[in-house]
Motif scaffolding. Structure first.
Motif, mmCIF file in Angstrom:
data_model
loop_
_atom_site.group_PDB
_atom_site.id
_atom_site.type_symbol
_atom_site.label_atom_id
_atom_site.label_comp_id
_atom_site.label_asym_id
_atom_site.label_seq_id
_atom_site.Cartn_x
_atom_site.Cartn_y
_atom_site.Cartn_z
ATOM 1 N N GLN A 1 0.834 -1.114 0.010
ATOM 2 C CA GLN A 1 -0.067 0.139 -0.131
ATOM 3 C C GLN A 1 0.766 1.402 0.030
ATOM 4 O O GLN A 1 1.791 1.377 0.705
ATOM 5 C CB GLN A 1 -0.935 -0.009 1.202
ATOM 6 N N ARG B 1 -6.527 10.773 -7.569
ATOM 7 C CA ARG B 1 -6.674 9.730 -8.294
ATOM 8 C C ARG B 1 -6.790 9.486 -9.757
ATOM 9 O O ARG B 1 -6.097 8.780 -10.338
ATOM 10 C CB ARG B 1 -8.128 8.907 -7.690
ATOM 11 N N ASP C 1 -14.169 1.266 -11.287
ATOM 12 C CA ASP C 1 -13.806 1.151 -10.058
ATOM 13 C C ASP C 1 -12.233 1.320 -9.917
ATOM 14 O O ASP C 1 -11.974 1.011 -8.803
ATOM 15 C CB ASP C 1 -14.038 -0.410 -9.962
ATOM 16 N N GLN D 1 -6.040 -1.476 -6.544
ATOM 17 C CA GLN D 1 -7.121 -0.635 -6.441
ATOM 18 C C GLN D 1 -6.600 0.627 -6.177
ATOM 19 O O GLN D 1 -5.727 0.938 -5.395
ATOM 20 C CB GLN D 1 -8.056 -1.063 -5.253
ATOM 21 N N ILE E 1 -7.481 4.385 -4.813
ATOM 22 C CA ILE E 1 -8.451 4.995 -3.807
ATOM 23 C C ILE E 1 -8.271 6.251 -3.608
ATOM 24 O O ILE E 1 -7.240 6.614 -3.209
ATOM 25 C CB ILE E 1 -8.434 4.142 -2.526
ATOM 26 N N THR F 1 -3.899 9.897 -3.595
ATOM 27 C CA THR F 1 -4.429 8.465 -3.954
ATOM 28 C C THR F 1 -3.644 7.302 -3.213
ATOM 29 O O THR F 1 -2.379 7.379 -3.012
ATOM 30 C CB THR F 1 -3.965 8.358 -5.381
#
Length: 174
Positions: free
Chosen positions: A6, A13, A86, A109, A111, A117
């Motif tokens: 992460q 984003r 998404d 992903q 986010i 982001t």
């Protein structure tokens, strides 16, 4: 081996996602471990993109050492499906050496976190010792575990290095 990373980038984003999705070949100058990224295939769909990239690693490896390693050991093909709704990409990496023995896949992903982001990366790396050619069966399991550990220790830092490269690229663009 499970893969988990992460990282947070101080950019919106949309900018981060589009840079990862559309501009990776332009980032080579910011990635010390990569010599080239080739786009082999790109198929755009409404709200999605299918892409095949061939990565050529070994950027920090001295040329003399690279001569001893095969190009297959330093290259991999990255198959990605980008879901624009998404902000998600599903990926599968196929190394050019021991392709049949290695299964590496997952998803990233993107986010939104205010003007930043967060990119979460989750996946797995598995090596099937029975599919490693030329290795006696009594050694295959031990070798597979050692290679899995070695590669696994490099995959997560590579995700973080890629994020740092994207951040440097976006800063340079202003």
């Amino acid at each position: 081996m499970e893969i988990s990373s992460q990282v947070q980038l101080p950019f919106p984003r949309e900018h981060v996602y589009r840079t990862y999705r559309d501009r990776l070949p332009e980032l080579v100058n910011w990635m010390p471990n990569v010599r080239e990224i080739e786009v082999q295939e790109r198929k755009e769909h409404p709200q999605a993109l299918e892409m095949v990239l061939v990565w050529h690693g070994g950027g920090e490896i001295p040329a003399a050492a690279r001569a001893l390693l095969s190009e297959a050991m330093l290259s991999w093909t990255d198959y990605t499906h980008w879901d624009d709704r998404d902000y998600l990409t599903r990926w599968r990496i196929a190394p050019h050496a021991f392709t049949e023995a290695i299964d590496c896949q997952g998803e990233n992903q993107f986010i939104a976190a205010g003007d930043s982001t967060i990119i979460t990366s989750r996946g797995h790396l598995r090596i099937d010792p029975k599919r490693i050619p030329g290795v006696p069966s009594f050694l295959a399991g031990m070798i597979a575990r050692a290679v899995e550990e070695y590669l696994g220790q490099r995959i997560e830092p590579n995700f973080q290095q890629l994020a740092a490269s994207v951040a440097a690229f976006l800063r340079a663009e202003g």
